[in-house]
Design an enzyme around this catalytic site. Structure first.
Site, short mmCIF file in Angstrom:
data_model
loop_
_atom_site.label_atom_id
_atom_site.label_comp_id
_atom_site.label_asym_id
_atom_site.label_seq_id
_atom_site.Cartn_x
_atom_site.Cartn_y
_atom_site.Cartn_z
N ASP A 1 6.04 -1.41 -13.50
CA ASP A 1 6.46 -2.02 -12.24
C ASP A 1 7.13 -3.38 -12.47
OD1 ASP A 1 5.09 0.19 -11.40
OD2 ASP A 1 3.41 -0.91 -10.55
N GLY B 1 0.81 -1.22 0.00
CA GLY B 1 0.00 0.00 0.00
C GLY B 1 0.84 1.27 0.00
C1 GLA Z 1 0.88 1.66 -10.91
C2 GLA Z 1 0.84 0.76 -12.14
C3 GLA Z 1 1.90 1.17 -13.16
C4 GLA Z 1 1.85 2.67 -13.44
C5 GLA Z 1 1.79 3.47 -12.15
C6 GLA Z 1 1.58 4.94 -12.39
O1 GLA Z 1 2.06 1.45 -10.20
O2 GLA Z 1 1.05 -0.58 -11.78
O3 GLA Z 1 1.76 0.43 -14.33
O4 GLA Z 1 0.79 2.98 -14.29
O5 GLA Z 1 0.77 3.03 -11.28
O6 GLA Z 1 2.66 5.49 -13.05
#
Ligand code: GLA
Length: 385
Positions: free
Chosen positions: A171, A121
């Site tokens: 990510d 979170g």
């Molecule tokens: C989350 C999503 C990513 C990206 C970010 C915002 O972490 O998993 O793919 O879109 O938000 O940049």
């Protein structure tokens, strides 16, 4: 006790066999927020916080997984006809197994113990770290070579189609492909990547606001829809555009009358944020940390006012961070509606920054922020002592 010894001991509490050990990091994004699913640019770095796994093959096609975080154990049959997501943490792990098999990687059964130091979170990608470490472990145990770009795509697919969160690739990609002491400039369309060194005169500092507003996932998907709507409405004027990546600021301004105001502002965030990432990479490479910091500050304003993904606590924390001595810039990092703030801070000023930001944020909100300086790490791999 070293991480491996602890994992090994816990593994033998639950399973037999001789485990192998793996790790996959969480991430902080320096700049480029919500641009990934618009085929744009991002600049994350992999963190010291990571998911770790002890894993061994077992005969048959069952995957058993035990989490040290919540003490739960779950099973998944790779031969199940139509596997149903359970709506909990196991979906990240089993979703990756499902997508690996769908991509043609036949998996062996496995016993896995998982632990993670990535705070949940906090906007630091605890779920991507879990997906990636499980994917890497399953491929390795089954004797498959790991292509870390393909693994990132498969983990994203698991999150999109099995977990039901329409995230972009950032990510999973940074967890797979991080480079120590560098941020990674990623083109989310071509998936080309370029490591950008972090000047030793500065440190990346992350401050966790300790708040996470529950509307995050629904609002995230709504932002995606606004971007898609923007592309649809701009297409008659701009021709064959596939994503907001293909729209320049001038294009957007000339055609803003085609867009409802809210959609226009959502698009303006993405279009200007893409430009900021490109400039930011040049600034970091050229050693202009002050200019890099100004881009971080501008990114926050754009997220707060145009994309509307910040929240009161985050804005307070960003204001406090930006007001400190020795800070180049600060902004919210990650999906939004809480989570963490990232700042670029003069190395000599980091200790004082951590102390006074912590105190001021506690006075303003009552929350105790976890604040730490990070040293970017390599992406997924084997865990060594
Ligand atoms: C989350 C999503 C990513 C990206 C970010 C915002 O972490 O998993 O793919 O879109 O938000 O940049």
């Amino acid at each position: 006790m070293a991480a491996i010894d602890l994992l090994r001991a816990r593994f033998f509490d639950h399973f037999d066999g001789e485990p192998q050990f793996f790790r996959a990091p969480g991430r902080v994004n320096l700049i480029g927020e919500h641009t990934d699913y618009n085929d744009g640019f991002v600049m994350p770095a992999a963190l010291e916080y990571e998911a770790q796994a002890a894993a061994a093959c077992r005969s048959g096609r069952l995957i058993r997984i035990h989490s040290l975080k919540n003490g739960e154990t779950a099973e998944f049959d790779l031969d199940a006809e139509s596997p149903e997501p359970r709506g909990d943490w196991t979906d990240y792990a089993f979703g990756v197994a499902v997508m690996l098999e769908a991509a043609g990687h036949r998996l062996a059964g496995a016993d896995i113990v998982i632990s993670s130091t990535v705070p949940v979170g906090a906007g630091l990608s605890s779920s991507a770290a879990l997906e990636v470490v499980v994917g890497y472990a399953l491929l390795s145990l089954s004797g498959h070579a790991v292509d870390t770009v393909e693994l990132a795509k498969i983990c994203q697919k698991a999150e999109n189609e099995y977990v039901g969160m329409r995230c972009g690739i950032m990510d999973q990609f940074i967890s797979c492909n991080g480079v120590s002491d560098h941020a990674l400039m990623i083109d989310c369309r071509s998936l080309d990547r370029k490591p950008v060194p972090i000047d030793p005169a500065a440190r990346i500092v992350v401050a966790n606001s300790m708040v996470h507003h529950a509307l995050a996932d629904g609002e995230y998907n709504k932002r995606r829809q606004s971007c898609e709507e923007g592309v649809r409405l701009l297409r008659p004027a701009l021709g064959d555009i596939a994503a907001l990546r293909d729209v320049s600021f001038e294009d957007l301004e000339e055609n803003r009358d085609f867009l409802p105001d809210l959609t226009y502002r959502r698009c303006r965030h993405i279009v200007t944020e893409n430009e900021r990432v490109l400039q930011a990479a040049d600034m970091l490479l050229g050693g202009d940390l002050a200019a890099f910091g100004r881009l971080m500050n501008a990114s926050h304003v754009s997220m707060r006012d145009d994309y509307e993904i910040s929240c009161e606590e985050i804005d307070i924390l960003v204001d406090i961070a930006q007001a400190q001595n020795g800070v180049y810039g600060a902004r919210m990092t990650g999906g939004g509606f809480g989570g963490s703030v990232v700042a670029l801070v003069e190395s000599d000023a980091v200790a004082a920054f951590i102390e006074s930001v912590g105190a001021a944020y506690r006075d303003a909100t009552g929350h105790i922020s976890e604040i730490f300086a990070c040293t970017p790490q390599d992406g997924v791999g084997r865990l060594t002592d």
